[in-house]
Each structure stands twice: as C-alpha cells, then as structure tokens.
Design a protein around this motif. Structure first.
Motif, PDB file in Angstrom:
ATOM      1  N   PHE A   1       0.804  -1.220   0.000  1.00  0.00           N
ATOM      2  CA  PHE A   1       0.000   0.000   0.000  1.00  0.00           C
ATOM      3  C   PHE A   1       0.840   1.274   0.000  1.00  0.00           C
ATOM      4  N   ILE A   2       1.969   1.272   0.725  1.00  0.00           N
ATOM      5  CA  ILE A   2       2.789   2.494   0.782  1.00  0.00           C
ATOM      6  C   ILE A   2       3.428   2.822  -0.574  1.00  0.00           C
ATOM      7  N   PRO A   3       4.103   1.859  -1.254  1.00  0.00           N
ATOM      8  CA  PRO A   3       4.622   2.190  -2.596  1.00  0.00           C
ATOM      9  C   PRO A   3       3.515   2.626  -3.561  1.00  0.00           C
ATOM     10  N   TYR A   4       2.344   1.987  -3.456  1.00  0.00           N
ATOM     11  CA  TYR A   4       1.233   2.393  -4.330  1.00  0.00           C
ATOM     12  C   TYR A   4       0.875   3.858  -4.112  1.00  0.00           C
ATOM     13  N   SER A   5       0.791   4.248  -2.847  1.00  0.00           N
ATOM     14  CA  SER A   5       0.460   5.635  -2.527  1.00  0.00           C
ATOM     15  C   SER A   5       1.548   6.596  -3.022  1.00  0.00           C
ATOM     16  N   ILE A   6       2.810   6.187  -2.837  1.00  0.00           N
ATOM     17  CA  ILE A   6       3.930   7.032  -3.267  1.00  0.00           C
ATOM     18  C   ILE A   6       3.950   7.183  -4.787  1.00  0.00           C
TER      19      ILE A   6
ATOM     20  N   SER B   1      -1.875   5.821 -14.664  1.00  0.00           N
ATOM     21  CA  SER B   1      -1.027   6.004 -13.485  1.00  0.00           C
ATOM     22  C   SER B   1      -1.385   5.006 -12.388  1.00  0.00           C
ATOM     23  N   ILE B   2      -2.679   4.781 -12.210  1.00  0.00           N
ATOM     24  CA  ILE B   2      -3.141   3.803 -11.216  1.00  0.00           C
ATOM     25  C   ILE B   2      -2.643   2.410 -11.583  1.00  0.00           C
ATOM     26  N   TRP B   3      -2.776   2.059 -12.858  1.00  0.00           N
ATOM     27  CA  TRP B   3      -2.345   0.749 -13.351  1.00  0.00           C
ATOM     28  C   TRP B   3      -0.851   0.559 -13.119  1.00  0.00           C
ATOM     29  N   LEU B   4      -0.049   1.557 -13.479  1.00  0.00           N
ATOM     30  CA  LEU B   4       1.407   1.466 -13.325  1.00  0.00           C
ATOM     31  C   LEU B   4       1.813   1.433 -11.854  1.00  0.00           C
ATOM     32  N   ALA B   5       1.210   2.308 -11.043  1.00  0.00           N
ATOM     33  CA  ALA B   5       1.531   2.354  -9.614  1.00  0.00           C
ATOM     34  C   ALA B   5       1.163   1.045  -8.929  1.00  0.00           C
ATOM     35  N   GLY B   6       0.003   0.498  -9.267  1.00  0.00           N
ATOM     36  CA  GLY B   6      -0.427  -0.776  -8.682  1.00  0.00           C
ATOM     37  C   GLY B   6       0.486  -1.922  -9.078  1.00  0.00           C
ATOM     38  N   GLY B   7       0.886  -1.956 -10.355  1.00  0.00           N
ATOM     39  CA  GLY B   7       1.776  -3.018 -10.825  1.00  0.00           C
ATOM     40  C   GLY B   7       3.142  -2.964 -10.159  1.00  0.00           C
ATOM     41  N   LEU B   8       3.721  -1.776 -10.062  1.00  0.00           N
ATOM     42  CA  LEU B   8       5.035  -1.620  -9.422  1.00  0.00           C
ATOM     43  C   LEU B   8       4.964  -1.982  -7.938  1.00  0.00           C
ATOM     44  N   ALA B   9       3.903  -1.554  -7.275  1.00  0.00           N
ATOM     45  CA  ALA B   9       3.735  -1.876  -5.853  1.00  0.00           C
ATOM     46  C   ALA B   9       3.608  -3.382  -5.646  1.00  0.00           C
ATOM     47  N   GLY B  10       2.879  -4.047  -6.537  1.00  0.00           N
ATOM     48  CA  GLY B  10       2.718  -5.495  -6.432  1.00  0.00           C
ATOM     49  C   GLY B  10       4.022  -6.237  -6.616  1.00  0.00           C
ATOM     50  N   SER B  11       4.817  -5.820  -7.596  1.00  0.00           N
ATOM     51  CA  SER B  11       6.112  -6.471  -7.830  1.00  0.00           C
ATOM     52  C   SER B  11       7.044  -6.293  -6.633  1.00  0.00           C
TER      53      SER B  11
END
Length: 316
Positions: free
Chosen positions: A207-212, A229-239
């Motif tokens: 959740f924190i990387p997603y928010s950042i 942006s949501i798609w990219l942020a969510g994907g990076l946070a998941g990885s």
C-alpha cells in the motif's frame, strides 16, 4: 477516496470486484510459483511452465482456480475494505476528520494491521489452493515408510513413491473436509505463522509504494491519478511487495503443501533450517522472478479495477 463517513461498504464491494479480476489474471503464474517453491524436479521457471503444459495442457495452469475465484474475491474485499476504513478511523482519531490525508506513519499502521487481519481469512484459502495445485506432484518418499520385518520392527524407507493420476482431493470442498477430518481445524491454519511474517511487512510494502507512486505520477498535487497512473503504480507496488515477501512465501508454501501423510516440518524454524541445509540459501528466493512478473499484472488489475469501481459507486 476520503469520505465524511468513518465506515463505508463501497470499499468492500470495489475490493471484491478487483479481487475477481486479479485472480483470473494471476492464477496461471501463481500455479507456476507454487510448483517451483513446494514441488520437485523443476530446473527453472521456463522448465516448470513447459512441464506443466506438456503433462497437463493449459488446463494445468488453472488448476485449483475455482476456490480462489470464490474465496480470494471475498479476501480482497475484506483487505481493501479494512485498509480504507482503518485509514479513515486513524484520520478521525488523530486529526478529528476522517477525510484528513493519512501520513506515512498512519499508512504504515493501517497496512500492518491489514496484513495481520488478513491471515485469519487468507491462511485457509492459501492452504486449500496450494494443496489443490500440488496434487500432481510425486508423493515424497522421505516421509513414507512401509512396515518391513514385523518381528524385528525394521522399516523399509521409500525414496520416492510416484502415484500418477492419484488425486487426494476431488475439489475445494472435499479438500477442506479431508483436512478437517485428518488434521482438525488447526490443519487449515498450517503455515499461518509464516503467513504473518509474509503479510505484515508485505502489505506495508504494497500500500505504501502504491500511494507514493500515485503521488509521483499525478500531473499536479490537486488532481487525481489517471487510470494509466493507477495501473502502473499498482503493478510496481505489487512487484515490490511480492519480491520482498518471497522468502517468507517459500516457507509458507512448503508448510502448507506439507500434508499430514507426508509431514516433515514441525514448525517454521525447522522448515527454514531443513530447506537451508538441503538446498542452500537460494531456495528462499525460488519463485522470486515469477512473483515479480505475476505481481505486476495482478496488482495493476486489482488497483485499477478497485479504483474505477469506487469512482463509479461514489458517482451514483
């Protein structure tokens, strides 16, 4: 996402929709990840994919998906609903207004509480999914003994017993019933300790990387992130979350795949020591590449569907 209400149900509904979409996207790679971590005979990720396809066709990648599709949707609903409502509760408690933006400490507390809460629901779901995914594996020999000479009491050790086409479980319900009969209620929570070690820091690094990333990808401070942006942020946070959680995930998968018939791990520490002695430190990073690849589309789909669903419900 903030609201004047301290508790909202739409977060749970949006989490349910996001969870369903993420399961369909991520289950094939989840099967590969589980086989690599708890199975035997796979040289690497590519070899595992080829082996599953050759022996089980494309259907093998979706083995055990019906239960996650029904249960992980509920699981994600509870996780996202709990996290969002906890954020609002913290904001209302600390700042007197549930709409006040959460700081980094607030996000960390909400994430860790979410990770801890998730184990109660997620441990049985993960265990059943893994048992179903591992059904085609050989019954490992090191835990099976046949009675040999009765008069002397000696045992004949089996190095391996392979039973192709022998299925312990006919489906999710039969799997749950069998575990309850042979291992009791505690059997459904086997590996829960390792899951706590995985999910408490794991959700913090989710959740924190997603928010950042969402803040970094916004055009300006006052606007909301766009779908890309949501798609990219969510994907990076998941990885990020899944890669860092891999060591604990390996231990959890091994303990949950360790059925009573072939039980060899008494606890988390023994599982860690045995795995390290027999396979080296690299075993704790087995499946990390799959986690990184799988984590991106799953989490990207999860967050995007969640946010779009939430926007839709709040526009009504």
């Amino acid at each position: 996402m903030q609201s004047s209400k301290s508790f909202r149900m739409d977060d749970f509904i949006a989490g349910w929709i996001g969870g369903a979409s993420s399961v369909v996207v991520g289950h094939p790679l989840d099967t590969v990840k589980t086989r690599l971590q708890a199975g035997k005979g796979y040289k690497n990720t590519f070899h595992c994919v080829l082996t599953i396809y050759r022996k089980e066709t494309a259907v093998g990648f979706f083995k055990g998906m019906s239960f996650p599709l029904a249960s992980i949707t509920l699981y994600n609903s509870v996780v996202f609903g709990f996290f969002s409502n906890t954020q609002r509760f913290i904001s209302k408690y600390r700042y007197g207004d549930g709409r006040h933006p959460c700081g980094m400490v607030d996000l960390t507390v909400a994430s860790m509480l979410t990770g801890l809460m998730s184990v109660g629901l997620g441990a049985p779901v993960d265990l059943v999914k893994i048992r179903l995914q591992m059904q085609t594996q050989a019954v490992l020999s090191e835990n099976l003994q046949l009675a040999g000479n009765v008069s002397t009491g000696t045992n004949i050790d089996l190095r391996s017993v392979h039973m192709p086409n022998q299925r312990l479980y006919r489906g999710p319900i039969h799997c749950i019933s069998s575990i309850l009969q042979t291992e009791g209620l505690q059997g459904l929570y086997r590996g829960a300790g390792a899951m706590i070690l995985r999910d408490v820091p794991g959700y913090t690094l989710y959740f924190i990387p997603y928010s950042i990333f969402c803040d970094l990808l916004k055009p300006d401070a006052t606007s909301s992130p766009n779908p890309c942006s949501i798609w990219l942020a969510g994907g990076l946070a998941g990885s990020i979350s899944w890669v860092t959680a891999t060591p604990a995930d390996v231990v959890k998968s091994r303990m949950q795949a360790d059925a009573q018939l072939q039980r060899k791990y008494k606890g988390i520490l023994q599982c860690i020591i045995h795995s390290y002695k027999t396979e080296g430190a690299q075993v704790f990073f087995r499946g990390a590449s799959v986690n990184a690849i799988r984590g991106f589309p799953m989490s990207a789909t999860m967050f995007l569907t969640y946010e779009l669903s939430l926007q839709f419900f709040r526009s009504l």
